[in-house]
Motif scaffolding. Structure first.
Motif, PDB file in Angstrom:
ATOM      1  N   PRO A 234      14.076  -8.651 -57.849  1.00  0.00           N
ATOM      2  CA  PRO A 234      13.393  -7.861 -58.876  1.00  0.00           C
ATOM      3  C   PRO A 234      12.129  -8.508 -59.419  1.00  0.00           C
ATOM      4  O   PRO A 234      11.127  -7.826 -59.676  1.00  0.00           O
ATOM      5  N   LYS A 235      12.140  -9.837 -59.594  1.00  0.00           N
ATOM      6  CA  LYS A 235      10.952 -10.530 -60.083  1.00  0.00           C
ATOM      7  C   LYS A 235       9.796 -10.394 -59.109  1.00  0.00           C
ATOM      8  O   LYS A 235       8.662 -10.126 -59.495  1.00  0.00           O
ATOM      9  N   ALA A 236      10.108 -10.583 -57.827  1.00  0.00           N
ATOM     10  CA  ALA A 236       9.064 -10.508 -56.805  1.00  0.00           C
ATOM     11  C   ALA A 236       8.483  -9.107 -56.712  1.00  0.00           C
ATOM     12  O   ALA A 236       7.267  -8.930 -56.606  1.00  0.00           O
ATOM     13  N   LEU A 237       9.330  -8.088 -56.777  1.00  0.00           N
ATOM     14  CA  LEU A 237       8.863  -6.708 -56.676  1.00  0.00           C
ATOM     15  C   LEU A 237       7.981  -6.321 -57.861  1.00  0.00           C
ATOM     16  O   LEU A 237       6.905  -5.742 -57.699  1.00  0.00           O
ATOM     17  N   LYS A 238       8.434  -6.653 -59.067  1.00  0.00           N
ATOM     18  CA  LYS A 238       7.656  -6.308 -60.263  1.00  0.00           C
ATOM     19  C   LYS A 238       6.308  -7.025 -60.267  1.00  0.00           C
ATOM     20  O   LYS A 238       5.258  -6.414 -60.520  1.00  0.00           O
ATOM     21  N   ALA A 239       6.343  -8.332 -59.994  1.00  0.00           N
ATOM     22  CA  ALA A 239       5.101  -9.107 -60.007  1.00  0.00           C
ATOM     23  C   ALA A 239       4.120  -8.577 -58.968  1.00  0.00           C
ATOM     24  O   ALA A 239       2.916  -8.476 -59.227  1.00  0.00           O
ATOM     25  N   THR A 240       4.651  -8.225 -57.793  1.00  0.00           N
ATOM     26  CA  THR A 240       3.790  -7.745 -56.711  1.00  0.00           C
ATOM     27  C   THR A 240       3.075  -6.457 -57.088  1.00  0.00           C
ATOM     28  O   THR A 240       1.860  -6.323 -56.909  1.00  0.00           O
ATOM     29  N   VAL A 241       3.823  -5.486 -57.620  1.00  0.00           N
ATOM     30  CA  VAL A 241       3.238  -4.186 -57.952  1.00  0.00           C
ATOM     31  C   VAL A 241       2.160  -4.321 -59.022  1.00  0.00           C
ATOM     32  O   VAL A 241       1.052  -3.783 -58.884  1.00  0.00           O
TER      33      VAL A 241
END
Length: 466
Positions: A234-241
Motif C-alpha cells: 500500500p505504501k508503494a502504490l500510494k507514493a507512486t500515484v
C-alpha cells in the motif's frame, strides 16, 4: 480465505523503497518522455486536464488493487484474484492479456530506444541497438531479483532526479529570469486557446495519458517477492500515484509554457526540444541520455513483469511446466526467455514502419494493460463483498467510497477504451478483440483436454486399486 499461491518458490527480498522505485521506473518511461509529445499534439495545452483525469482513474485503480493485493500477495496478483472472485476463465484471460501487453510494451520501449540513439548515431541501424540493449537487460533479469531491483532502483533515481531538475530549471526560466522571449503562461492560451481541439481532443489525450501510467500495477506483481506485503504494497502504490501525478502535471505545464504546443511531436522527446530551444550547452544530449535510461528502465521492469506473469500461468497449469521452473537464484529463466519475443516483433515493425513504429506498437500493447485494469475494477466489486461475507481478516488498507468509486473508475476506463475505436488507436481494439476471442477458444480447449486427462488418471487409479 486461502488462495492458490502461484508464486511459490520466489524469494521475498523486495523492500518498500525498492517496490516504490520499481513502480516509478515502470511508469516513468516513454509515456512521459516521448509519448507526451503525441498527447500534446492531440489536445494542445488541454493535455494538462487529460493527465489530471488519467491520474484520477489510476488513483482509483491503485486503491482497489492495494486492498486486494494485501489480501492475496502472490506473483499471480490480479490474475489469481480474478480467478478466485470472478471465474477461472477471467483469471486466464487477464493473465495472458497482461503478459502479451508487457511483451509488446517491451517492443514499444525498444522502438523508443532506437529513436533516442539516432540523436548520437544517425547512421547506425536501429536493430543494432535493439540487440545490444536486449542482451544487457536479459542478463540483469536472469541474475537475481536483487540484481533487477538494484538496476531499477538506480535508473529510477536518475529519472526522478532528472524530472526534479527539469522542474527547477523550468521554474527558474519562467519566474527567475527575463531573458527568454515567447516564454510564459501565455503559451497555454495562445495559438488556438487552452483547448484548441475542443473537448474531443482533450478526451482522446486522456486515453494517451493512460499509457504514461501503465506499469504502476507492477507493484502488485512484485508482492509475491515483497518482504512485508501488508506494509510495503500500500505504501508503494500510494507514493507512486501521488508522485507520478505531480511529476506529470508539473513537467507538462512547464514544458508547455516554454515550448509552444505545436512544436511537440514524436520524432524526438519534447524534453530534448526544450533544452534545444533554451540553448543550454550540452543539455539536450544529457536529456537524451536520461530519456534513454528511462526507456531501458521501463523495459527492464516489463521483462520482470512478463516473466513473473508467465511463471504464474505455469503454476496454474495454464502454460507449460517448463515456464514454472526457477534457476538457482530464484529466477524463472524459461519464462524470461519466452517473454523477449516482443523484441523480435519490435525489430520487424521498426524495419517495416520506421516512421510510425512507436505509435503502432503503443496502440497494440495498450489493450492487454487496459483490459487488466478493467478486470481489476470488476474484481474489486466482487472481492470486497465476498471477503466480508466469509469473515476475512481486517485489512490494513481499504478502498474508500466503495462501491461507487470502484464503479466510476471502471466506467471511465471502459468509455476510454471504446473511444479508441474512433481514433488512430483503433488498432488497439482491432488487435484486442480477436485476441480475447482466441484466448477464450484456447481456454475451452485446454479445459476439455484437462478433463480428459483427469478422467484417464482416475480410471488408471481405479484399475490399479482393483
Amino acid at each position: 480465505m486461502e488462495i492458490n499461491n502461484s508464486g511459490k518458490g520466489l524469494k521475498r527480498e523486495l523492500t518498500t523503497s525498492k517496490l516504490s522505485m520499481i513502480a516509478m521506473g515502470m511508469a516513468i518511461g516513454t509515456g512521459l518522455f516521448l509519448g507526451s509529445g503525441l498527447a500534446i499534439g492531440t489536445a494542445g495545452p488541454g493535455v494538462l486536464l487529460s493527465y489530471t483525469i488519467g491520474a484520477f482513474i489510476v488513483l482509483l485503480l491503485m486503491g482497489c488493487l492495494a486492498e486486494m493485493t494485501v489480501a492475496h500477495p502472490t506473483s499471480g496478483s490480479f490474475g489469481t484474484i480474478a480467478d478466485r472472485y470472478l471465474h477461472p476463465m477471467a483469471g486466464f484471460l487477464v493473465r495472458y492479456s497482461y503478459w502479451i501487453a508487457q511483451v509488446l510494451a517491451i517492443g514499444v520501449e525498444i522502438s523508443a530506444i532506437a529513436v533516442y540513439m539516432k540523436y548520437w548515431f544517425p547512421g547506425v541501424p536501429g536493430v543494432i541497438w535493439i540487440i545490444l540493449f536486449t542482451a544487457v537487460l536479459i542478463y540483469v533479469n536472469a541474475t537475481s531479483v536483487n540484481a533487477f531491483a538494484a538496476f531499477e532502483y538506480w535508473f529510477s533515481m536518475i529519472k526522478v532526479s532528472a524530472i526534479v531538475g527539469f522542474i527547477l530549471l523550468g521554474a527558474y526560466i519562467l519566474f527567475g529570469t527575463s531573458g527568454h522571449e515567447h516564454v510564459g503562461a501565455n503559451n497555454l492560451v495562445d495559438h488556438g486557446g487552452f483547448l484548441p481541439f475542443g473537448f474531443k481532443g482533450m478526451w482522446i489525450a486522456v486515453f494517451i495519458s493512460l499509457f504514461s501510467f501503465l506499469g504502476t500495477e507492477l507493484v502488485a506483481v512484485t508482492a509475491g517477492e515483497a518482504k512485508d506485503p501488508d506494509v510495503a504494497v500500500p505504501k508503494a502504490l500510494k507514493a507512486t500515484v501521488f508522485r507520478l501525478s505531480a511529476f506529470y502535471v508539473l513537467t507538462l505545464a512547464i514544458m508547455l509554457m516554454i515550448v509552444p504546443w505545436q512544436s511537440a511531436g514524436i520524432e524526438e522527446s519534447p524534453f530534448v526540444k526544450v533544452m534545444e530551444i533554451l540553448n543550454i550547452p550540452g543539455a539536450s544530449g544529457v536529456m537524451n541520455f536520461i530519456v534513454l535510461t528511462a526507456a531501458l528502465s521501463s523495459m527492464n521492469g516489463q521483462l520482470y513483469a512478463s516473466s513473473r506473469t508467465m511463471f504464474s500461468l505455469s503454476g496454474e497449469k495454464f502454460a507449460p511446466a517448463l515456464f514454472g521452473k526457477l534457476n538457482k537464484k530464484g529466477v524463472p529463466t524459461a519464462a524470461l526467455t519466452v517473454s523477449t519475443m516482443g523484441i523480435i516483433v519490435a525489430a520487424v515493425v521498426n524495419a517495416l514502419l520506421p516512421g510510425s513504429s512507436y505509435a503502432f506498437m503503443m496502440g497494440i500493447s495498450m489493450f492487454g494493460s487496459l483490459f487488466t485494469w478493467l478486470i481489476i475494477f470488476v474484481s474489486h466489486l466482487y472481492f470486497r463483498r465476498k471477503w466480508e461475507k466469509t469473515g476475512g481478516r481486517k485489512l490494513p488498507v481499504r478502498m474508500i467510497g466503495f462501491p461507487y468509486l470502484t464503479i466510476v473508475g471502471g466506467l471511465l476506463l471502459l468509455s476510454l477504451m471504446v473511444t479508441a475505436w474512433f481514433t488512430d488507436f483503433k488498432i488497439m481494439l482491432q488487435f484486442g478483440i480477436p485476441w480475447l476471442l482466441l484466448l477464450s477458444i484456447a481456454y475451452v480447449i485446454m479445459k476439455k483436454m484437462q478433463s480428459k486427462r483427469d478422467c484417464i488418471e482416475k480410471q488408471t487409479e481405479g484399475e490399479i486399486i482393483s
